[in-house]
Design a protein around this motif. Sequence first.
Motif, mmCIF file in Angstrom:
data_model
loop_
_atom_site.group_PDB
_atom_site.id
_atom_site.type_symbol
_atom_site.label_atom_id
_atom_site.label_comp_id
_atom_site.label_asym_id
_atom_site.label_seq_id
_atom_site.Cartn_x
_atom_site.Cartn_y
_atom_site.Cartn_z
ATOM 1 N N SER A 297 -10.895 14.613 -10.191
ATOM 2 C CA SER A 297 -11.726 13.717 -10.993
ATOM 3 C C SER A 297 -11.830 12.372 -10.288
ATOM 4 O O SER A 297 -11.058 12.084 -9.368
ATOM 5 C CB SER A 297 -11.109 13.524 -12.377
ATOM 6 N N ASN A 298 -12.763 11.547 -10.754
ATOM 7 C CA ASN A 298 -12.961 10.237 -10.147
ATOM 8 C C ASN A 298 -11.717 9.375 -10.328
ATOM 9 O O ASN A 298 -11.310 8.663 -9.413
ATOM 10 C CB ASN A 298 -14.186 9.572 -10.791
ATOM 11 N N THR A 299 -11.099 9.456 -11.509
ATOM 12 C CA THR A 299 -9.894 8.666 -11.778
ATOM 13 C C THR A 299 -8.802 9.018 -10.778
ATOM 14 O O THR A 299 -8.144 8.144 -10.230
ATOM 15 C CB THR A 299 -9.378 8.968 -13.205
ATOM 16 N N GLN A 300 -8.675 10.320 -10.529
ATOM 17 C CA GLN A 300 -7.646 10.762 -9.587
ATOM 18 C C GLN A 300 -7.925 10.230 -8.180
ATOM 19 O O GLN A 300 -7.028 9.797 -7.475
ATOM 20 C CB GLN A 300 -7.647 12.277 -9.572
ATOM 21 N N LYS A 301 -9.218 10.213 -7.819
ATOM 22 C CA LYS A 301 -9.591 9.711 -6.501
ATOM 23 C C LYS A 301 -9.222 8.230 -6.377
ATOM 24 O O LYS A 301 -8.719 7.802 -5.334
ATOM 25 C CB LYS A 301 -11.091 9.900 -6.266
ATOM 26 N N ILE A 302 -9.460 7.473 -7.460
ATOM 27 C CA ILE A 302 -9.148 6.037 -7.430
ATOM 28 C C ILE A 302 -7.670 5.820 -7.139
ATOM 29 O O ILE A 302 -7.298 5.030 -6.272
ATOM 30 C CB ILE A 302 -9.546 5.372 -8.771
ATOM 31 N N TRP A 303 -6.808 6.555 -7.825
ATOM 32 C CA TRP A 303 -5.362 6.408 -7.592
ATOM 33 C C TRP A 303 -5.000 6.865 -6.193
ATOM 34 O O TRP A 303 -4.145 6.257 -5.531
ATOM 35 C CB TRP A 303 -4.557 7.183 -8.633
ATOM 36 N N GLY A 304 -5.635 7.914 -5.719
ATOM 37 C CA GLY A 304 -5.386 8.396 -4.365
ATOM 38 C C GLY A 304 -5.709 7.331 -3.332
ATOM 39 O O GLY A 304 -4.926 7.073 -2.412
ATOM 40 N N VAL A 305 -6.862 6.673 -3.523
ATOM 41 C CA VAL A 305 -7.266 5.625 -2.584
ATOM 42 C C VAL A 305 -6.296 4.451 -2.672
ATOM 43 O O VAL A 305 -5.928 3.855 -1.658
ATOM 44 C CB VAL A 305 -8.725 5.188 -2.854
ATOM 45 N N LEU A 306 -5.840 4.136 -3.882
ATOM 46 C CA LEU A 306 -4.871 3.042 -4.037
ATOM 47 C C LEU A 306 -3.609 3.332 -3.230
ATOM 48 O O LEU A 306 -3.115 2.466 -2.500
ATOM 49 C CB LEU A 306 -4.490 2.843 -5.505
ATOM 50 N N ILE A 307 -3.112 4.561 -3.349
ATOM 51 C CA ILE A 307 -1.893 4.921 -2.615
ATOM 52 C C ILE A 307 -2.126 4.765 -1.116
ATOM 53 O O ILE A 307 -1.317 4.164 -0.401
ATOM 54 C CB ILE A 307 -1.452 6.365 -2.969
ATOM 55 N N PHE A 308 -3.285 5.245 -0.650
ATOM 56 C CA PHE A 308 -3.599 5.139 0.772
ATOM 57 C C PHE A 308 -3.659 3.675 1.223
ATOM 58 O O PHE A 308 -3.048 3.302 2.236
ATOM 59 C CB PHE A 308 -4.923 5.855 1.059
ATOM 60 N N LEU A 309 -4.358 2.831 0.440
ATOM 61 C CA LEU A 309 -4.473 1.415 0.811
ATOM 62 C C LEU A 309 -3.107 0.735 0.799
ATOM 63 O O LEU A 309 -2.816 -0.106 1.653
ATOM 64 C CB LEU A 309 -5.418 0.686 -0.151
ATOM 65 N N SER A 310 -2.258 1.085 -0.163
ATOM 66 C CA SER A 310 -0.925 0.483 -0.224
ATOM 67 C C SER A 310 -0.110 0.860 0.996
ATOM 68 O O SER A 310 0.605 0.021 1.563
ATOM 69 C CB SER A 310 -0.186 0.941 -1.483
ATOM 70 N N ILE A 311 -0.222 2.122 1.407
ATOM 71 C CA ILE A 311 0.533 2.555 2.594
ATOM 72 C C ILE A 311 0.066 1.760 3.815
ATOM 73 O O ILE A 311 0.873 1.240 4.587
ATOM 74 C CB ILE A 311 0.367 4.076 2.827
ATOM 75 N N VAL A 312 -1.256 1.638 3.963
ATOM 76 C CA VAL A 312 -1.785 0.909 5.129
ATOM 77 C C VAL A 312 -1.292 -0.535 5.117
ATOM 78 O O VAL A 312 -0.834 -1.073 6.138
ATOM 79 C CB VAL A 312 -3.330 0.967 5.147
ATOM 80 N N THR A 313 -1.339 -1.196 3.927
ATOM 81 C CA THR A 313 -0.861 -2.578 3.830
ATOM 82 C C THR A 313 0.621 -2.655 4.180
ATOM 83 O O THR A 313 1.052 -3.555 4.910
ATOM 84 C CB THR A 313 -1.091 -3.128 2.413
ATOM 85 N N ALA A 314 1.411 -1.700 3.678
ATOM 86 C CA ALA A 314 2.846 -1.704 3.955
ATOM 87 C C ALA A 314 3.096 -1.581 5.456
ATOM 88 O O ALA A 314 3.928 -2.304 6.013
ATOM 89 C CB ALA A 314 3.525 -0.564 3.206
ATOM 90 N N VAL A 315 2.335 -0.689 6.111
ATOM 91 C CA VAL A 315 2.491 -0.525 7.564
ATOM 92 C C VAL A 315 2.184 -1.845 8.271
ATOM 93 O O VAL A 315 2.919 -2.292 9.159
ATOM 94 C CB VAL A 315 1.567 0.606 8.074
ATOM 95 N N GLU A 316 1.103 -2.516 7.831
ATOM 96 C CA GLU A 316 0.732 -3.797 8.450
ATOM 97 C C GLU A 316 1.847 -4.826 8.303
ATOM 98 O O GLU A 316 2.194 -5.522 9.253
ATOM 99 C CB GLU A 316 -0.545 -4.350 7.797
ATOM 100 N N VAL A 317 2.395 -4.919 7.080
ATOM 101 C CA VAL A 317 3.424 -5.923 6.835
ATOM 102 C C VAL A 317 4.673 -5.628 7.652
ATOM 103 O O VAL A 317 5.246 -6.524 8.286
ATOM 104 C CB VAL A 317 3.753 -5.993 5.326
ATOM 105 N N VAL A 318 5.084 -4.355 7.679
ATOM 106 C CA VAL A 318 6.281 -3.988 8.440
ATOM 107 C C VAL A 318 6.076 -4.300 9.925
ATOM 108 O O VAL A 318 6.925 -4.925 10.567
ATOM 109 C CB VAL A 318 6.630 -2.496 8.213
#
Lengths: 127, 324
Positions: free
Chosen positions: A18-39
């Motif tokens: 569903s679209n809602t599920q996709k939104i959370w999926g994208v959030l997880i992906f963006l958070s991982i990318v941000t975490a990698v950048e910060v580390v």
Amino acid sequence: MAHAHKLEIFRGLLKFKSNTQKIWGVLIFLSIVTAVEVVLGIIKPEFMLTTSFAGMKLLNWVFIILTLVKAYYIAWDFMHLRDEKAALRRTIVWTPIFLVSYLVFILLFEATYIYDVFKSGFLAWDF
Amino acid sequence: MDTAVTTENEGSVWGGGNRPLGASYGKLMMWFFIVSDALTFSGFLAAYGFSRFKFIETWPIADEVFTHVPFFHGNYPMIYVAFMTFILIMSSVTMVLAVDAGHKMKQNAVIWYMFLTIIGGAIFVGSQAWEWATFIKGDFGALETKGGRILQFVNAETGERAAIDEFALNLNEARIADARDKGVWFTDNETLTTFSLNEVIEGFKANPNILIRTETINENGHKTLLTREQSLGRLKDAVRVVEGANLIRNEYGSRLFADFFFFITGFHGFHVFSGVVINAIIFFNVILGTYEKRGHYEMVEKVGLYWHFVDLVWVFVFTFFYLV
């Protein structure tokens, strides 16, 4: 926007129910990318600082590429560009890309020139 | 009848009724605004890049400037900015969820998601205000030379930065701020620093374990540390004490650094602030049932586009100001 959402990301590698599920999926992906950048920003791996590619440190390349990846997913999934017509998408995306690349190219070249003048010219600015 | 109308539109491109981009007027206008605003921000960031490349050897290192987290003492580079980034992405998510709920005509869900979005935006603006306050206040203090270069201090034993109040001598010098009510009416001086230039210089001479760090970045990517003899020589060039930051000078290094910090994060912060205000207006409209009556929640989608754009800009500001 039509009510139909395209529910695939990573070129169909990941398909959401569903679209809602996709939104959370994208959030997880963006958070991982941000975490990698910060580390990476905190530990600053030695080899990434010493290796230079096309005149820029490898670490900075990684940061810029990850930023563009994040920008892509924000625009495509949060701003629903994925669901818009190709014409609208291209109008929005290519106009800034073209103009900004030109501006960045011209300003950074000019700045490098001024840097050389400061460095090798007969100009004292550190006194 | 239906067939007749379609045929007519297909036959003449100029007859109107075409929707080549398949978007409503309002949404298209929002996209026009976003593209032009994106170009404005790009201009700012490109100008930042210009100044940075111009002073590539002396530009301040962001990791050493943004090291504070509210309620915690110590050195935590990047942590708070990362938190702010996460807050903004999170409020972007609640915004998409609000748009999604709007498509399904779920009024209550839209209300809650809009509410959470506004809270996220408010936390972000508050964090930025705190970051500005910390930046303006400064933490170590520095000296400025005749040429406008910044000299910072390092404790030779620990290798840590030394604040000027750790070693400056209190000479009880009588100093009066040259305010309008004390001096000539048309002169107006800067606020007095905690210690005078003389007090810092005397304190430096009295403490043999304090060294000077210049703006120049060496080949290892660190600021150049002078020896004690070099430090004493460089100290002669100092003309004033700098504490914190303002639009003219700052203790972190290049003057342009603080200017761009205030300008870029300020412009972005103003966008977040106006985003919060617009979100709040739409939020109350949703509560009043305006879009329920209208039959669609496109307004939420449009304000959502703006909100995501603000997030998008922050992603770039984060990279180019804090990371690279």
